[in-house]
Design an enzyme around this catalytic site. Structure first.
Site, PDB file in Angstrom:
ATOM      1  N   ARG A 322      49.672  77.201 -15.374  1.00  0.00           N
ATOM      2  CA  ARG A 322      48.563  76.350 -14.920  1.00  0.00           C
ATOM      3  C   ARG A 322      49.068  75.312 -13.917  1.00  0.00           C
ATOM      4  O   ARG A 322      48.355  74.928 -12.993  1.00  0.00           O
ATOM      5  CB  ARG A 322      47.832  75.696 -16.092  1.00  0.00           C
ATOM      6  CG  ARG A 322      46.497  75.064 -15.692  1.00  0.00           C
ATOM      7  CD  ARG A 322      45.703  74.577 -16.896  1.00  0.00           C
ATOM      8  NE  ARG A 322      44.788  75.565 -17.422  1.00  0.00           N
ATOM      9  CZ  ARG A 322      43.530  75.760 -17.008  1.00  0.00           C
ATOM     10  NH1 ARG A 322      43.022  75.018 -16.027  1.00  0.00           N
ATOM     11  NH2 ARG A 322      42.774  76.677 -17.559  1.00  0.00           N
ATOM     12  N   GLU A 724      39.055  67.955 -19.721  1.00  0.00           N
ATOM     13  CA  GLU A 724      40.363  67.689 -19.108  1.00  0.00           C
ATOM     14  C   GLU A 724      40.328  67.184 -17.663  1.00  0.00           C
ATOM     15  O   GLU A 724      41.158  66.351 -17.285  1.00  0.00           O
ATOM     16  CB  GLU A 724      41.225  68.961 -19.148  1.00  0.00           C
ATOM     17  CG  GLU A 724      41.606  69.396 -20.534  1.00  0.00           C
ATOM     18  CD  GLU A 724      42.161  70.806 -20.525  1.00  0.00           C
ATOM     19  OE1 GLU A 724      41.365  71.747 -20.337  1.00  0.00           O
ATOM     20  OE2 GLU A 724      43.371  70.972 -20.676  1.00  0.00           O
TER      21      GLU A 724
HETATM   22  N1  MTE Z   1      38.219  63.934 -26.421  1.00  0.00           N
HETATM   23  C1  MTE Z   1      38.481  63.361 -27.616  1.00  0.00           C
HETATM   24  N2  MTE Z   1      37.726  62.314 -28.000  1.00  0.00           N
HETATM   25  N3  MTE Z   1      39.485  63.798 -28.423  1.00  0.00           N
HETATM   26  C2  MTE Z   1      40.296  64.851 -28.043  1.00  0.00           C
HETATM   27  O1  MTE Z   1      41.208  65.239 -28.786  1.00  0.00           O
HETATM   28  N4  MTE Z   1      40.808  66.544 -26.323  1.00  0.00           N
HETATM   29  C3  MTE Z   1      40.721  66.906 -24.901  1.00  0.00           C
HETATM   30  C4  MTE Z   1      39.264  66.810 -24.425  1.00  0.00           C
HETATM   31  N5  MTE Z   1      38.678  65.563 -24.823  1.00  0.00           N
HETATM   32  C5  MTE Z   1      40.054  65.481 -26.781  1.00  0.00           C
HETATM   33  C6  MTE Z   1      38.964  64.994 -26.008  1.00  0.00           C
HETATM   34  C7  MTE Z   1      41.215  68.240 -24.596  1.00  0.00           C
HETATM   35  S1  MTE Z   1      42.862  68.456 -24.390  1.00  0.00           S
HETATM   36  C8  MTE Z   1      40.370  69.300 -24.430  1.00  0.00           C
HETATM   37  S2  MTE Z   1      40.943  70.819 -23.971  1.00  0.00           S
HETATM   38  C9  MTE Z   1      38.921  69.187 -24.645  1.00  0.00           C
HETATM   39  O2  MTE Z   1      38.540  67.876 -25.040  1.00  0.00           O
HETATM   40  C10 MTE Z   1      38.502  70.171 -25.736  1.00  0.00           C
HETATM   41  O3  MTE Z   1      37.170  70.075 -26.064  1.00  0.00           O
HETATM   42  P1  MTE Z   1      35.991  70.735 -25.191  1.00  0.00           P
HETATM   43  O4  MTE Z   1      36.488  72.055 -24.704  1.00  0.00           O
HETATM   44  O5  MTE Z   1      34.886  70.857 -26.159  1.00  0.00           O
HETATM   45  O6  MTE Z   1      35.717  69.789 -24.080  1.00  0.00           O
HETATM   46  N1  HPA Z   2      44.308  75.940 -21.506  1.00  0.00           N
HETATM   47  C1  HPA Z   2      44.454  75.440 -22.732  1.00  0.00           C
HETATM   48  N2  HPA Z   2      44.992  76.094 -23.724  1.00  0.00           N
HETATM   49  C2  HPA Z   2      45.404  77.338 -23.502  1.00  0.00           C
HETATM   50  C3  HPA Z   2      45.279  77.928 -22.243  1.00  0.00           C
HETATM   51  C4  HPA Z   2      44.689  77.194 -21.190  1.00  0.00           C
HETATM   52  O1  HPA Z   2      44.559  77.652 -20.048  1.00  0.00           O
HETATM   53  N3  HPA Z   2      45.784  79.157 -22.332  1.00  0.00           N
HETATM   54  C5  HPA Z   2      46.212  79.298 -23.604  1.00  0.00           C
HETATM   55  N4  HPA Z   2      45.972  78.209 -24.314  1.00  0.00           N
HETATM   56 MO1  MOS Z   3      43.357  70.928 -24.244  1.00  0.00          MO
HETATM   57  S1  MOS Z   3      45.264  70.610 -23.588  1.00  0.00           S
HETATM   58  O1  MOS Z   3      43.286  72.531 -23.471  1.00  0.00           O
HETATM   59  O2  MOS Z   3      43.659  71.244 -25.890  1.00  0.00           O
END
Ligand code: MTE
Ligand code: HPA
Ligand code: MOS
Length: 766
Positions: A322, A724
């Site tokens: 990534r 993210e």
């Molecule tokens: N927001 C909160 N409050 N707590 C979390 O742990 N994790 C982040 C983001 N926002 C997180 C967060 C990460 S790393 C990801 S990948 C996404 O939330 C995952 O949730 P979603 O795919 O439902 O957005």
């Molecule tokens: N993002 C987050 N988590 C993952 C991914 C990705 O692209 N691929 C495998 N685990």
């Molecule tokens: Mo988020 S780093 O894809 O859990």
């Protein structure tokens, strides 16, 4: 541009409205339960880890006699007690469940002590004697790279002829720099509670982003089928990527102990142990040569990235991939050659962290463009605009994916206007000319972030929607709630699909016995995937009800409408509850499943080319900082953000994600410094020495506007993923700090991240 109104809506729909997070009130009142709050079953034992004090060595033996002699201690488990495979079922198959024969980092878990209470277990764990013959550790990526010591083979991605382009380039810059790792610092630490049930069945309560993987790992270690293990997660007190794989380790350790001792086992790491044992964001080191013309237009880039993976592969492959996919960020790279090395060091195994390698890619090109602007005496924003992806040409990424939904230019131009970037540049220059000690800096940087798991197979999801006879609705989907508001958004989507008030819908805990084989809640795609699956499940139930009502009224099913808790046909209107009750009496199925897989994506794992992402999420931030040139201390004064979430399902939650992501990114690039000493010990293993941003560090002016257009791809309710992408908006702070250092006469090109006060002072020659 005005942000949409977050409180008032004229739409009768749940989606598009700022519903309060489904657990907000319970969380504030202390009524939301986490794993450690669950009532414990009689006979529960508490576990504490026994950790290696040595970064690398031969483990010749261990002696738990003194620990076992302590009152209240019930046992010790180690490598010999794993009934199944002693190697964890992780992707790389390169991590022992418990260290045996060798230890590979300080903090590696050799075994667990079990006791009646947690403090006894922790005290006893310190009495276990390890006989280790120390060997010289490899602690830096540079040393690992020199020895060609990698957790996975190197990956090279190229387009055009970078060497020839550099030979032709009017200007060439050559440089190297580093960015640090980051501790997840979830408020709820890693924890698992394992209960042996009857007939070799297991129930695992885990704070995990990936219950399905915890199930798989536990089953593998216990040598039982997946159907013998049920994993549940009601919520996490934050995951941030740190519970994508690392939660599985705790569950496996606790399960091995529960198996040996035949009783329930809870393992909750204390904060210091969590720091020492679990992996973090990958630190990266880079070296590059970049060519450009007098206008700042890039014409060639050769880049080497060294990812510090720690002792095992974990998710390092996709993280480093990534990073490669995000080196372009918002810019067209014509002739480019990228080499990525996944370096094996004797440190914790670094893992997923918000952005998943994306931030470590994006920062390279933002830094390069900042340096090019300074080299040529141009405004960095002009150099950035000059290099943006085009809409008809210059629109194919270095991995061959066309950027079809490009809104970069209008988005950046809008933010430049609303943040008054040009005027403030002049004001800051004037301020700095008059101010001998305090110097200000400004930067506006964009983000383009690819949405989808790069591993195409993970882009699938399932959900169940149950309508009960009283008309209340229960949803279960494969995603997990970590504070991001996934359950709230999914409930909104289902409420709209059924035309019932939001309050009628509830989402229950993630549970592997309900929706199987679910992917991690990660890659920001939780709502895209699970929201759609739940929407489809609700649609099936609605179709059943529509056919039933159409039969009653003698109309077509297409003429039946669901809205406002009512069901309308050309003949009349019925209450939702009445229809549900009548449908039940007529033996109509009132529950269904839904399944979704992301369309259009494909990519070749060996060449890293194709369309790994369904779409891109965009954003930009303008940050202003002030540094004190005598001490190196600084403040982030003002931040303006314009971010693209498509048509927001829940603006309040989305703005919360943008603010939180930005501030977490700021922490990564400013104060959060991980320091390992020459013995490989992490010396910053508690909040006393590891500094995440506090409320006082949040800029006084932090304005977030949402881009007003819907997703151009067909995504649930026209929305875009938000979890993210905003993290990388904080790179504007890094660039603003470098601008201020430059304006103070310092060496901006030498600045590594995190830019601590000490780093500012060093760059100023202090
Ligand atoms: N927001 C909160 N409050 N707590 C979390 O742990 N994790 C982040 C983001 N926002 C997180 C967060 C990460 S790393 C990801 S990948 C996404 O939330 C995952 O949730 P979603 O795919 O439902 O957005
Ligand atoms: N993002 C987050 N988590 C993952 C991914 C990705 O692209 N691929 C495998 N685990
Ligand atoms: Mo988020 S780093 O894809 O859990």
């Amino acid at each position: 541009m005005n942000a949409p109104d977050h409180t008032i809506t004229t739409l009768p729909l749940a989606a598009g409205t700022s519903r309060v997070h489904e657990s907000a009130r319970a969380q504030v009142a202390g009524l939301a339960t986490y794993v450690d709050d669950m009532p414990e079953v009689r006979g529960t034992l508490h576990a504490a880890p026994v950790c290696s004090p040595v970064a690398r060595g031969r483990l010749r033996g261990l002696d738990a006699t003194a620990a076992l002699a302590m009152p209240g201690v019930r046992g010790f488990v180690g490598a010999a007690d794993v009934p199944g495979d002693p190697i964890l079922a992780a992707f790389g198959h390169d991590e022992p469940v418990f260290a045996h024969d060798t230890v590979q980092h300080v903090g590696q878990v050799v075994g667990l002590v079990l006791a009646d209470d947690v403090m006894t277990a922790r005290r006893a764990a310190r009495l276990v004697k390890l006989d280790i013959e120390p060997l010289p550790p490899v602690l830096t990526v540079h040393e690992a790279h020199a020895r060609q010591q990698y957790v996975l083979p190197p990956v090279h991605v190229a387009r055009g002829d970078a060497a020839a382009a550099l030979a032709r380039a009017p200007h060439v810059l050559e440089d190297s720099f580093e960015v640090g790792g980051q501790e997840h610092f979830y408020l709820e630490g890693q924890v698992a509670y394992v209960l042996p049930l009857e007939q070799n069945q297991w129930w695992v309560c885990s704070s995990t982003q990936h219950p399905g993987e915890v199930q798989h790992w536990v089953a593998h270690a216990l040598r039982v089928p997946n159907h013998a293990v049920t994993v549940e997660c009601r919520r996490m007190g934050g995951g941030f990527g740190g519970k994508e794989t690392q939660a599985g380790h705790l569950a496996v350790w606790a399960a091995v102990a529960a198996n040996k001792l035949g009783c329930p086992v809870k393992l909750r790491l204390d904060r210091d142990d969590d720091f020492q044992i679990t992996g973090k964001r990958h630190p990266f080191a880079y070296s590059y040569r970049v060519g450009f013309d007098g206008s700042g237009l890039l014409c060639g880039l050769q880049l080497t990235m060294l990812a510090n993976c720690g002792f095992s592969a974990d998710l390092s492959g996709p993280v480093a991939d990534r990073a490669i996919f995000h080196v372009d960020n918002a810019y067209f790279l014509q002739d480019v050659a990228i080499s990525s090395y996944r370096c094996k060091t004797n440190l914790q195994s670094h893992t997923a962290f918000r952005g998943f390698g994306g931030p470590q890619g994006v920062i390279v090109i933002e830094r390069i463009l900042g340096d090019i602007a300074r080299h040529l005496g141009l405004d960095p924003l002009d150099v950035r605009l000059r290099n943006l992806y085009g809409t008809n040409e210059r629109h194919v990424t270095h991995y061959q994916m066309p950027v079809e939904d490009n809104i970069l230019d209008p988005l950046i131009t809008t933010l430049a206007q609303t943040s008054r970037y040009r005027e403030r540049r002049q004001q800051i220059a004037a301020f700095n000319a008059e101010s001998p000690v305090i110097k200000k800096g400004l930067a506006l940087t964009p983000v383009k972030f690819g949405i989808s798991f790069t591993a195409t197979l993970f882009n699938q999801a399932g959900a169940l929607v149950h309508v009960y006879t009283d008309g209340s609705v229960m949803v279960n989907h494969g995603g997990t709630e970590m504070g991001q508001g996934l359950n709230t958004k999914v409930a909104q989507i289902v409420a709209d699909e059924l035309g019932v008030p939001f309050e009628r819908v509830v989402c229950t805990a993630a549970d592997t016995s309900k929706v199987p084989n679910a992917s991690a809640t990660a890659a920001s795609s939780g709502t895209d995937l699970n929201g759609r699956a739940a929407q489809f499940a609700a649609r099936h139930v609605r179709d059943n009800l529509a056919a039933f009502v159409a039969g009653l009224d003698g109309c077509g099913a297409g003429a039946v409408r669901f809205a406002g808790g009512e069901i309308h046909t050309p003949k009349g209107t019925r209450r939702w509850e009445d229809v549900v009750g009548a449908a039940y009496a007529n033996r109509i199925q009132l529950w269904s499943d839904g399944f979704y897989r992301t369309p259009k994506i494909h990519y070749d794992k060996t060449t890293l080319t194709g369309r790994p992402f369904y779409y891109f999420a965009y954003g930009a931030a303008c940050s202003e900082v002030a540094i004190d040139t005598l001490t190196g201390e600084y403040r982030v004064l003002a931040v303006d953000i314009l971010h693209d979430v498509g048509h927001s399902i829940n603006p309040a939650l989305d703005i919360g994600q943008i603010e939180g992501g930005f501030v977490q990114g700021m922490g990564w690039l400013t104060t959060e410094q991980l320091v390992w000493n020459a013995k490989g010990q992490l010396t910053t293993h508690a909040p006393s020495t590891y500094k995440i941003p506090t409320t006082g560090d949040v800029p006084r002016h932090l304005r977030v506007d949402l881009w007003p257009e819907a997703n151009r791809e067909d995504n649930v309710h026209g929305s875009k993923a938000v979890g993210e992408p905003p993290f990388m908006l904080a790179i504007s702070v890094y660039e603003a700090l470098r601008d201020a250092i430059d304006q103070a006469g310092g060496d901006a090109g030498s600045v590594n991240a995190p830019v601590t006060a000490e780093e500012v002072l060093r760059a100023l020659g202090g």
